[in-house]
Design an enzyme around this catalytic site. Structure first.
Site, PDB file in Angstrom:
ATOM      1  N   GLY A  13       0.801  -1.223   0.000  1.00 36.58           N
ATOM      2  CA  GLY A  13       0.000   0.000   0.000  1.00 36.58           C
ATOM      3  C   GLY A  13       0.827   1.262   0.000  1.00 36.58           C
ATOM      4  N   TYR A 156     -11.677  -1.238  12.720  1.00 40.51           N
ATOM      5  CA  TYR A 156     -10.321  -0.725  12.510  1.00 40.51           C
ATOM      6  C   TYR A 156      -9.444  -0.982  13.735  1.00 40.51           C
ATOM      7  CZ  TYR A 156      -6.664   2.608  11.127  1.00 40.51           C
ATOM      8  OH  TYR A 156      -5.463   3.193  10.784  1.00 40.51           O
ATOM      9  N   ILE A 189      -1.955  11.832  12.422  1.00 38.27           N
ATOM     10  CA  ILE A 189      -0.950  12.158  11.413  1.00 38.27           C
ATOM     11  C   ILE A 189      -1.583  12.990  10.305  1.00 38.27           C
ATOM     12  CG2 ILE A 189       0.770  11.218   9.819  1.00 38.27           C
ATOM     13  CD1 ILE A 189       1.284  10.551  12.776  1.00 38.27           C
TER      14      ILE A 189
END
Length: 248
Positions: A13, A156, A189
């Site tokens: 990814g 998640y 982030i």
């Protein structure tokens, strides 16, 4: 001589975002780069060119990381074309957020498949190569929500907690063969995804961070470089939270 000169890193990814930042950091330290993405489109080709311009070998592979057979085939091709797989970064990931009461089975399965099963797929394929080399570093990209949980992100958070436990388990199994495994747990982030959040939400997040700022992809890449290189030759089975002190 860079910290990773002569090594080959496989990053899943990595056509954009954190994965791309890690690939560029590794390449700047001399590593040859193999990376995957669902498709190698214009973004992927641009990433290939940008990394190759640093004077290392680079190739992108179109692959669904959640597919076991495709993952095995990618690792086989990387071994043939690059000669080794010294570093594996399991970075492929998606989100499909929702409260548990409303979360569908499809949302759960998709996130667990891409985030967690993909790491199993690539570790399973790379471990025999690293065992024969008697050397290797595996880095799982987790998240602070995998440590602390988060409302609205049960799928998640579960996938990222699994990434941490997977790294610790592999570290125990593969340590005698010279293979290390660790996890990085990023906090808030600044990426394309978080930049879509409202200014109000971003301010609320940063107010909870002792360093009073979001992290950068470079902050994550620097930590990944440490774990990939011999600077961390006696570090295994650890999870490093890169979050500005948000979760202590």
């Amino acid at each position: 001589m860079g910290l990773l000169t002569g090594k080959t890193a496989l990053i899943t990814g990595a056509a954009r975002g954190i994965g791309k930042a890690i690939a560029i950091k590794f390449a700047s330290e001399g590593a040859n780069i193999a990376f995957t993405d669902l498709v190698i489109d214009e973004n992927g080709k641009a990433t290939e060119a940008e990394i190759s311009a640093l004077g290392v070998k680079c190739k992108g592979y179109a692959s669904n990381a959640a597919d076991f057979a495709q993952s095995e085939e990618v690792v086989k091709q990387v071994k043939e074309e690059f000669g080794s797989v010294d570093i594996l970064v399991n970075n492929a990931g998606i989100t499909k957020d929702g409260l548990m009461l409303r979360m569908s089975e499809a949302q759960w399965d998709a996130v667990i498949g891409v985030n967690l099963k993909s790491a199993f797929n690539f570790i399973h394929a790379c471990v025999p190569v690293m065992m024969r080399q008697r050397n290797g570093s595996i880095i799982n990209m987790a998240s602070v929500v995998g440590v602390h949980g988060n409302a609205g992100q049960a799928n998640y958070a579960a996938s990222k907690a699994g990434m941490i436990a997977l790294a610790k388990s592999v570290a125990q199994e593969m340590g005698p063969k010279g293979v290390r495994a660790n996890a990085i747990a990023p906090g808030f982030i600044d990426t394309a995804m978080t930049q879509q959040l409202s200014e109000e939400i971003r301010k609320e997040w940063t107010s909870k961070i002792p360093l009073r700022r979001g992290g950068t992809t470079g902050d994550i890449a620097n930590t990944a470089l440490y774990l990939a290189s011999d600077l961390s030759s006696y570090v295994s089975g650890q999870v490093i939270q890169v979050d500005g002190g948000m979760n202590m």
